[in-house]
Design a protein around this motif. Structure first.
Motif, short mmCIF file in Angstrom:
data_model
loop_
_atom_site.label_atom_id
_atom_site.label_comp_id
_atom_site.label_asym_id
_atom_site.label_seq_id
_atom_site.Cartn_x
_atom_site.Cartn_y
_atom_site.Cartn_z
N THR A 1 0.82 -1.23 0.00
CA THR A 1 0.00 0.00 0.00
C THR A 1 0.85 1.27 0.00
OG1 THR A 1 -1.82 -1.16 1.09
CG2 THR A 1 -1.80 1.25 1.24
N PRO A 2 1.83 1.41 0.92
CA PRO A 2 2.62 2.65 0.87
C PRO A 2 3.44 2.78 -0.41
CG PRO A 2 3.51 1.13 2.50
CD PRO A 2 2.17 0.60 2.10
N VAL A 3 3.94 1.68 -0.94
CA VAL A 3 4.69 1.77 -2.19
C VAL A 3 3.77 2.21 -3.32
CG1 VAL A 3 5.92 0.41 -3.92
CG2 VAL A 3 6.47 0.13 -1.50
N ALA A 4 2.55 1.67 -3.33
CA ALA A 4 1.60 2.09 -4.37
C ALA A 4 1.25 3.57 -4.22
CB ALA A 4 0.35 1.23 -4.29
N ASN A 5 1.13 4.04 -2.96
CA ASN A 5 0.83 5.46 -2.74
C ASN A 5 1.98 6.35 -3.22
OD1 ASN A 5 -1.65 4.85 -1.61
ND2 ASN A 5 -0.84 4.79 0.49
N ILE A 6 3.21 5.95 -2.92
CA ILE A 6 4.37 6.74 -3.37
C ILE A 6 4.40 6.81 -4.89
CG2 ILE A 6 6.89 6.77 -3.46
CD1 ILE A 6 6.88 5.53 -0.68
N ARG A 7 4.18 5.66 -5.51
CA ARG A 7 4.19 5.63 -6.98
C ARG A 7 3.06 6.49 -7.54
NH1 ARG A 7 3.58 0.08 -10.56
NH2 ARG A 7 3.52 1.11 -12.61
N GLY A 8 1.87 6.47 -6.94
CA GLY A 8 0.75 7.26 -7.42
C GLY A 8 1.01 8.76 -7.30
N HIS A 9 1.56 9.17 -6.14
CA HIS A 9 1.86 10.59 -5.96
C HIS A 9 2.94 11.05 -6.94
CE1 HIS A 9 -0.74 11.42 -2.57
NE2 HIS A 9 -0.27 10.34 -1.91
N ALA A 10 3.93 10.20 -7.20
CA ALA A 10 4.98 10.57 -8.14
C ALA A 10 4.40 10.73 -9.54
CB ALA A 10 6.09 9.52 -8.12
N GLU A 11 3.53 9.81 -9.96
CA GLU A 11 2.93 9.92 -11.29
C GLU A 11 2.04 11.16 -11.39
OE1 GLU A 11 0.90 6.27 -11.81
OE2 GLU A 11 2.70 5.12 -12.32
N LEU A 12 1.32 11.47 -10.29
CA LEU A 12 0.46 12.64 -10.30
C LEU A 12 1.28 13.92 -10.43
CD1 LEU A 12 -2.38 13.89 -9.99
CD2 LEU A 12 -2.01 13.83 -7.49
N ALA A 13 2.39 13.99 -9.70
CA ALA A 13 3.23 15.19 -9.76
C ALA A 13 3.85 15.35 -11.14
CB ALA A 13 4.31 15.12 -8.68
N LEU A 14 4.20 14.22 -11.82
CA LEU A 14 4.84 14.31 -13.12
C LEU A 14 3.89 14.78 -14.21
CD1 LEU A 14 7.07 11.09 -13.05
CD2 LEU A 14 7.85 13.47 -13.05
N ARG A 15 2.58 14.76 -13.93
CA ARG A 15 1.63 15.21 -14.94
C ARG A 15 1.65 16.73 -15.13
NH1 ARG A 15 -3.61 11.47 -13.26
NH2 ARG A 15 -2.64 9.44 -13.76
N HIS A 16 2.13 17.47 -14.13
CA HIS A 16 2.19 18.93 -14.22
C HIS A 16 3.53 19.32 -14.83
CE1 HIS A 16 -1.48 19.29 -11.78
NE2 HIS A 16 -0.96 18.32 -11.02
N HIS A 17 3.54 19.49 -16.13
CA HIS A 17 4.80 19.73 -16.84
C HIS A 17 5.33 21.14 -16.62
CE1 HIS A 17 4.41 15.93 -18.99
NE2 HIS A 17 3.11 16.23 -19.17
N SER A 18 4.43 22.13 -16.56
CA SER A 18 4.90 23.51 -16.57
C SER A 18 5.35 23.99 -15.19
CB SER A 18 3.80 24.45 -17.10
OG SER A 18 2.63 24.31 -16.29
N SER A 19 4.67 23.54 -14.17
CA SER A 19 4.94 24.09 -12.84
C SER A 19 6.02 23.35 -12.06
CB SER A 19 3.63 24.09 -12.02
OG SER A 19 3.16 22.77 -11.90
N VAL A 20 6.62 22.30 -12.64
CA VAL A 20 7.62 21.50 -11.92
C VAL A 20 9.01 21.81 -12.47
CG1 VAL A 20 8.36 19.18 -11.32
CG2 VAL A 20 5.91 19.70 -11.51
N PRO A 21 9.95 22.30 -11.62
CA PRO A 21 11.31 22.55 -12.10
C PRO A 21 11.97 21.27 -12.60
CG PRO A 21 10.93 23.57 -9.97
CD PRO A 21 9.76 22.68 -10.22
N ALA A 22 13.02 21.41 -13.41
CA ALA A 22 13.71 20.26 -14.00
C ALA A 22 14.32 19.37 -12.93
CB ALA A 22 14.79 20.74 -14.97
N GLU A 23 14.93 19.99 -11.90
CA GLU A 23 15.54 19.17 -10.86
C GLU A 23 14.50 18.35 -10.11
OE1 GLU A 23 15.84 22.34 -11.23
OE2 GLU A 23 17.95 22.74 -11.76
N VAL A 24 13.37 18.99 -9.84
CA VAL A 24 12.30 18.28 -9.14
C VAL A 24 11.72 17.18 -10.02
CG1 VAL A 24 10.05 18.52 -8.03
CG2 VAL A 24 11.76 20.31 -7.76
N ARG A 25 11.57 17.47 -11.30
CA ARG A 25 11.06 16.45 -12.23
C ARG A 25 12.00 15.24 -12.27
NH1 ARG A 25 7.43 15.86 -16.04
NH2 ARG A 25 6.67 17.98 -15.72
#
Length: 473
Positions: free
Chosen positions: A265-289
């Protein structure tokens, strides 16, 4: 030489008895012969050389030329030597004497007899073996008187024959009785041996083991009783160690299953949050991406690791698998297509029979096992490597071989290659861009094949590695 202890003890007993019988036989034969020869010497001394002295009569004109054979035993020998030469020789034959024709060898033997009045043994050509004495006569000649040794030798030979029969019968009886006695005496040791063979056949490598009970009681003062007591104590220690090992394995297995289940469950949550954050292309700096991409990649790898651990825990716990007909040919085709898509730089080849091959088992687990082997070949060999999957049947088995011409597996790693978290990356290079293996792929292959009643093995040398799977047909 017998190999068993029972045979060695019986053979040793019979051998010692045979040596004792031989010593007794030789001693009694020599003693009897000495006694009988001594009696001949006494008879010779009692005869006082009368028959040999009567041979002098032919040299006296006033005497009767016939030798005096009165009171002489049958075959008594007499000879007269004059100046070292045999002048006359005869033997008693019934009521008269019979002259003897002597060979040169006989004459030399008679001339060599010491003139001391004691007995000596000689062998003449015509009459045979004799016991003789030599004394000086009245005419300065030498008178030789002898008695035959044939009765002595015949008596000794008869004793030897009787002893041979008696001792032979004694050896046979002793061998049979000794074998029975040794068998009865060693019966407790045979029980120990049978119990040791039984324990050696138990699957002590893994799982719960039921050790046999204690052996029947024997006298602890005997060597066999001491061996039985020590063996029972050893079995008790082994059973205690196996029980503790099994308990530890059960705890570890439950821990792995529980931890894997809780981590999903926690691994799935981490993976889900990471995928969700990667969907925002414009607002995420390159280092964070980049960091989010790494988190996503590692979470995917952790997901595979957790799934593999959970699968191994379930297989170790003996969770039942499906038992349905599985088209192994189709399964290999699908797994090879997946491997070809994942590793286009490798050369993937198939060697399959014309007719489909079907086995009974769990299709998903078998596909996972074959897929792990192909992934192992893709991950640990460089691009351009030839990987061949072969499917054969025969002897009631279905065999799947996955071979490659990569760098091979180090010899010291091969006995443990199906263990958990075993890697040989220093010899089998990783392909570029690979996320690396978890070290559980081959362990899953072995566990799946074992759960299906099959086997998994590997042989490897530089330029040729073959993983061999065998399933009941």
């Amino acid at each position: 030489m017998p190999r068993t202890l029972r045979g060695q003890l019986t053979a040793g007993l019979v051998t010692l008895l045979a040596l004792a019988c031989l010593a007794v036989g030789v001693t009694t034969a020599l003693a009897l012969r000495g006694f009988l020869v001594g009696r001949l010497d006494d008879q010779l001394a009692a005869s006082d050389g009368r028959f040999a002295a009567s041979l002098e009569h032919e040299a006296r004109p006033d005497a009767d030329n016939r030798p005096d054979i009165r009171g002489q035993a049958e075959s008594t020998f007499g000879a007269r030597l004059l100046n070292g030469t045999v002048a006359r020789a005869a033997v008693v034959d019934g009521v008269t004497d019979r002259p003897l024709r002597l060979t040169p060898r006989d004459r030399r033997a008679l001339a060599g007899i010491p003139v001391d009045g004691t007995g000596h043994s000689i062998r003449l050509s015509a009459p045979g073996a004799y016991r003789v004495t030599a004394v000086r006569g009245d005419d300065q000649d030498i008178l030789v008187t002898g008695l035959p040794l044939h009765p002595v030798e015949e008596t000794v030979h008869r004793l030897e024959a009787v002893e041979a029969v008696l001792f032979g019968a004694a050896l046979v009886a002793t061998g049979l009785a000794g074998a029975l006695w040794v068998r009865i005496s060693l019966r407790p040791l045979q029980n120990v041996t049978a119990r040791a063979v039984e324990v050696a056949g138990l699957p002590l490598a893994s799982g719960e083991v039921a050790m046999p009970g204690p052996l029947p009681d024997t006298d602890p003062r005997t060597e066999v009783g001491q061996v039985r007591t020590a063996f029972d104590h050893m079995l008790g220690h082994v059973e205690d160690a196996l029980t503790r090992r099994q308990a530890g394995e059960e705890r570890l297995r439950r821990f792995a299953a529980d931890a894997s289940h809780e981590l999903r469950t926690p691994v799935a949550n981490i993976r889900g949050h990471a995928e969700l954050a990667l969907r925002h292309h414009s607002s995420v700096p390159a280092e964070v991406r980049h960091a989010l991409e790494r988190i996503d990649g590692e979470s995917r790898r952790m997901t595979r690791l957790v799934d593999d651990l959970l699968l191994l825990a379930r297989l170790d716990a003996g969770r039942p698998l499906e038992h349905e007909p599985v088209d192994l040919t189709l399964l290999i085709l699908d797994a090879t297509d997946d491997a070809r898509a994942a590793g286009p730089g490798h050369h993937w080849m198939l060697d399959l029979p014309e007719e489909p091959v079907t086995v009974t088992g769990d299709a998903h687990r078998l596909q996972q096992a074959i897929g792990n082997l192909l992934a192992n070949a893709r991950t640990h060999t460089p691009p351009g490597t030839d990987v061949t999957v072969t499917l054969t049947t025969g002897d009631g088995l279905v065999r799947v071989n996955v071979s490659d011409n990569g760098p091979g597996i180090p010899e010291e790693v091969q006995p443990e290659v199906f263990g958990r978290f075993v890697r040989a990356d220093h010899a089998r290079s990783r392909s570029a861009g690979s996320t690396g293996s978890t070290g559980l792929g081959l362990a899953i292959v072995h566990a799946v094949l074992t759960s299906h009643g099959g086997t998994a093995a590997v042989t490897s040398r530089p330029g040729h590695t073959v993983f061999r799977l065998a399933l009941p047909g």
